[in-house]
Design an enzyme around this catalytic site. Structure first.
Site, PDB file in Angstrom:
ATOM      1  N   LYS A   1       0.944  -1.235  -0.093  1.00  0.00           N
ATOM      2  CA  LYS A   1      -0.012  -0.049   0.213  1.00  0.00           C
ATOM      3  C   LYS A   1       0.930   1.428  -0.064  1.00  0.00           C
ATOM      4  O   LYS A   1       2.073   1.323   0.442  1.00  0.00           O
ATOM      5  CB  LYS A   1      -0.939   0.025   1.255  1.00  0.00           C
ATOM      6  CG  LYS A   1      -1.952  -0.872   1.288  1.00  0.00           C
ATOM      7  CD  LYS A   1      -2.884  -0.798   2.823  1.00  0.00           C
ATOM      8  CE  LYS A   1      -3.874  -1.519   2.639  1.00  0.00           C
ATOM      9  NZ  LYS A   1      -4.966  -1.444   1.613  1.00  0.00           N
TER      10      LYS A   1
ATOM     11  N   ARG B   1     -10.377 -11.483   1.984  1.00  0.00           N
ATOM     12  CA  ARG B   1     -11.209 -12.433   0.976  1.00  0.00           C
ATOM     13  C   ARG B   1     -10.642 -13.745   1.459  1.00  0.00           C
ATOM     14  O   ARG B   1     -11.132 -14.843   1.408  1.00  0.00           O
ATOM     15  CB  ARG B   1     -11.679 -12.232  -0.181  1.00  0.00           C
ATOM     16  CG  ARG B   1     -10.544 -11.912  -1.116  1.00  0.00           C
ATOM     17  CD  ARG B   1     -10.994 -11.120  -2.401  1.00  0.00           C
ATOM     18  NE  ARG B   1     -10.959  -9.582  -2.027  1.00  0.00           N
ATOM     19  CZ  ARG B   1     -11.348  -8.443  -2.811  1.00  0.00           C
ATOM     20  NH1 ARG B   1     -11.709  -8.989  -4.201  1.00  0.00           N
ATOM     21  NH2 ARG B   1     -11.378  -7.454  -2.609  1.00  0.00           N
TER      22      ARG B   1
HETATM   23  N1  BES Z   1      -7.893  -3.669   4.499  1.00  0.00           N
HETATM   24  C1  BES Z   1      -8.105  -3.196   3.117  1.00  0.00           C
HETATM   25  C2  BES Z   1      -9.464  -2.489   2.974  1.00  0.00           C
HETATM   26  C3  BES Z   1      -9.648  -1.257   3.663  1.00  0.00           C
HETATM   27  C4  BES Z   1      -9.272  -0.017   3.035  1.00  0.00           C
HETATM   28  C5  BES Z   1     -10.181  -1.306   4.790  1.00  0.00           C
HETATM   29  C6  BES Z   1      -9.543   1.004   3.807  1.00  0.00           C
HETATM   30  C7  BES Z   1     -10.258  -0.038   5.505  1.00  0.00           C
HETATM   31  C8  BES Z   1      -9.818   1.234   4.992  1.00  0.00           C
HETATM   32  C9  BES Z   1      -8.325  -4.587   1.994  1.00  0.00           C
HETATM   33  O1  BES Z   1      -7.499  -5.534   2.524  1.00  0.00           O
HETATM   34  C10 BES Z   1      -7.923  -4.113   0.768  1.00  0.00           C
HETATM   35  O2  BES Z   1      -6.617  -3.715   0.715  1.00  0.00           O
HETATM   36  N2  BES Z   1      -8.616  -3.968  -0.256  1.00  0.00           N
HETATM   37  C11 BES Z   1      -8.318  -3.352  -1.613  1.00  0.00           C
HETATM   38  C12 BES Z   1      -8.870  -4.642  -2.460  1.00  0.00           C
HETATM   39  C13 BES Z   1      -8.162  -4.314  -3.781  1.00  0.00           C
HETATM   40  C14 BES Z   1      -6.822  -4.724  -3.845  1.00  0.00           C
HETATM   41  C15 BES Z   1      -8.952  -5.090  -4.875  1.00  0.00           C
HETATM   42  C16 BES Z   1      -8.909  -2.235  -1.841  1.00  0.00           C
HETATM   43  O3  BES Z   1      -9.957  -2.017  -1.383  1.00  0.00           O
HETATM   44  O4  BES Z   1      -8.069  -1.423  -2.470  1.00  0.00           O
HETATM   45 ZN    ZN Z   2      -5.582  -5.491   1.815  1.00  0.00          ZN
END
Ligand code: BES
Ligand code: ZN
Ligand code: ZN
Length: 510
Positions: free
Chosen positions: A280, A354
């Site tokens: 990230k 997931r």
């Molecule tokens: N933990 C994150 C989602 C999240 C984002 C929670 C902001 C709380 C605040 C999750 O694991 C994630 O990173 N999801 C990605 C999925 C994508 C790579 C398909 C996302 O939402 O960007």
């Molecule tokens: Zn994630």
């Protein structure tokens, strides 16, 4: 904070401060405000007439009533609660939270709240106490200076002429729910370096032992035996081993006839989500400590269930792991095999929630779950769709979804359903494996749910995406900035309602 109910008059409350909600545009012509105005020597009408307080939600006016006429409390806090016709669980709870936070700031130790809400005294009392516990929570555990040290010693909920038993049960329920909610918030607030999957398992074990739940924690070798390749693929990059926490509540008396239905709550417990190799960006990454809120929500709800003792069994599962990059980490493009045998192409290692949930849901099924409600900070996309107001809910059983939405509404929470048509599943077809873990830019929350659906077949299932609602970016008059505990109250209420429905069914059958 000691909490108690009182069905006596508010005049009698032996406390330092009395809290009274004021509706928008309300005057002192009659009723409670007229009485209070008299007791306070005209100060209430003066505040309202000057429009210092118009009764809007979150407004406060604080009065010292030194020559009080029959009022034991020497301080009066008026709290605006908005339109009377909208005065439901949410505003009632927020009024209590606002009052507690305000009065704590004034070093008041004992408080009585007159809720002025219609309906069942027990429900009203529970809602007020829940709101007070939400208000009192401060995420300043790691501060050594400027720590909030002022504590409220006693809170009395005054429902004049209310049924004393119902009132006391309500107050007790409110305490149980409020403490459970704050456990969830406390865990969500813990930095990733302090609360690892092992730490979460320890916290769950302490809770289970204290409240009499059974607990089983699967370590990585047992997960390997079970074939949980999806869950294990997430912890591969971390030195901290994954843990699958399995809590079980069984009612104190065995149900007759034996239960055929088993409800499972399943939560995402990523104690830190760096994204893994699909790292990230640095900005706000520190917040990814709360990516275990789904798991903490399960643990919080189970704590309350253990004390409320509804007549139905409940499983609580938290799938805990860190998601970090390293030389051992899963790489984009890798294919992993889930417990069910389904193969998954990991396109993006940041879509890890997931993956852990896939195996946790499958495991819940092997333990006999017939209904599964999972909860997770799963997608950033849910914030784009619903902001920080509504939890996104999706699933395969409309009756279950409707029940959850209603249970949420009743306790002042908001769940909003998103569609899950089968067409969305096309987006997660892989070129080389059965499915892939991301479905492209469009409909991100839905394709994440479509992925989970692959593992929730054969049972009744609903999924809560709490990524937008688990964390409050700003402080509110009724709660601090940070973890919100959203969905804990809704889930507890859902289970209690479900148990009541079961009890009614059993009676009809007998
Ligand atoms: N933990 C994150 C989602 C999240 C984002 C929670 C902001 C709380 C605040 C999750 O694991 C994630 O990173 N999801 C990605 C999925 C994508 C790579 C398909 C996302 O939402 O960007
Ligand atoms: Zn994630
Ligand atoms: Zn995540």
């Amino acid at each position: 904070m000691e909490v108690q109910g009182s069905s006596a008059s508010y005049n009698e409350a032996d406390v330092q401060a009395l809290v009274v909600p004021v509706f928008q545009g309300e005057k002192t012509e009659d009723g409670l405000l007229k009485e209070l105005d008299k007791a306070a020597g005209g100060l209430v009408s003066s505040v309202l007439e000057s429009e210092e307080l118009k009764g809007k939600e979150g407004e406060t006016a604080y009065l010292h009533v030194s020559n009080s006429n029959g009022l034991k409390a020497r301080r009066l806090l008026l709290v605006g609660v908005g339109q009377q016709e909208d005065y439901g669980a949410a505003s009632l709870s927020q009024m209590a939270g606002t009052a507690i936070r305000f009065l704590r700031g004034k070093s008041v130790k004992t408080i009585a709240i007159v809720p002025r809400a219609k309906g069942d005294a027990g429900k009203v009392a529970s809602t007020v106490v829940e709101g007070a516990f939400i208000g009192i929570f401060e995420p300043d555990k790691y501060r050594t200076e400027d720590k909030e040290k002022r504590e409220i010693e006693r809170l009395v909920v005054v429902v004049e002429g209310g049924d004393e038993n119902a009132l006391n049960r309500g107050v007790e329920r409110g305490r149980i729910v409020g403490e459970a909610l704050n456990l969830t918030r406390d865990m969500a607030n813990e930095p990733g370096g302090h609360l690892t999957p092992t730490g979460m398992a320890e916290r769950a074990r302490e809770m289970a032992n204290e409240f009499g739940l059974s607990i089983d924690v699967l370590d990585e070798s047992r997960m390997t035996q079970e074939g949980m390749g999806a869950l294990l693929s997430v912890s591969r990059g971390s030195d901290e081993p994954a843990k699958l926490i399995v809590l079980k509540y069984t009612p104190p008396y065995s149900a007759e006839p034996p239960e055929t239905d088993l409800l499972a709550l399943v939560g995402k417990g990523i104690t830190f989500d760096s994204g893994g190799i699909s790292l990230k960006p640095g900005e706000n990454m520190e917040l990814m400590k709360y990516d275990m809120t789904g798991g903490a929500t399960v643990i919080g709800a189970m704590r309350a269930i253990a004390q409320l003792k509804p007549p139905l069994s409940v499983l609580g599962i938290a799938a805990c792991s860190e998601n970090l990059p390293s030389g051992k980490a899963t790489k984009p493009g890798d294919v992993v095999t889930a417990m069910t045998g389904k193969t998954i192409e990991v396109i993006n290692t940041d879509a890890e929630g997931r993956l852990v949930l896939a195996d946790a849901i499958s495991y819940a099924k092997t333990l006999g779950a017939t209904r599964i409600v999972d909860m997770a900070t799963l997608t950033g996309a849910v914030s784009v769709a619903l902001g920080d107001v509504n939890v996104g809910i999706l699933g395969t059983d409309q009756a279950l979804i409707d029940e959850l939405i209603e249970a949420a509404q009743e306790v002042g929470e908001k769940f909003w359903q998103l569609p899950l048509d089968k067409e969305y599943s096309r987006q997660i077809k892989s070129d080389i494996a059965d499915i892939k873990n991301v479905g492209g830019r469009r409909a991100g929350t839905i394709t994440a749910a479509a992925f989970l659906k692959e593992f929730a077949d054969g049972v009744s299932w609903a999924h809560l995406d709490i990524a937008g609602t688990a964390w409050g970016e700003d402080a509110k008059p009724y709660r601090s900035k940070g973890p919100t505990g959203t969905a804990v109250r809704a889930l507890i209420n859902f289970i209690e309602r479900d148990a009541r429905g079961k009890a009614a069914d059993d009676e009809a059958a007998a």
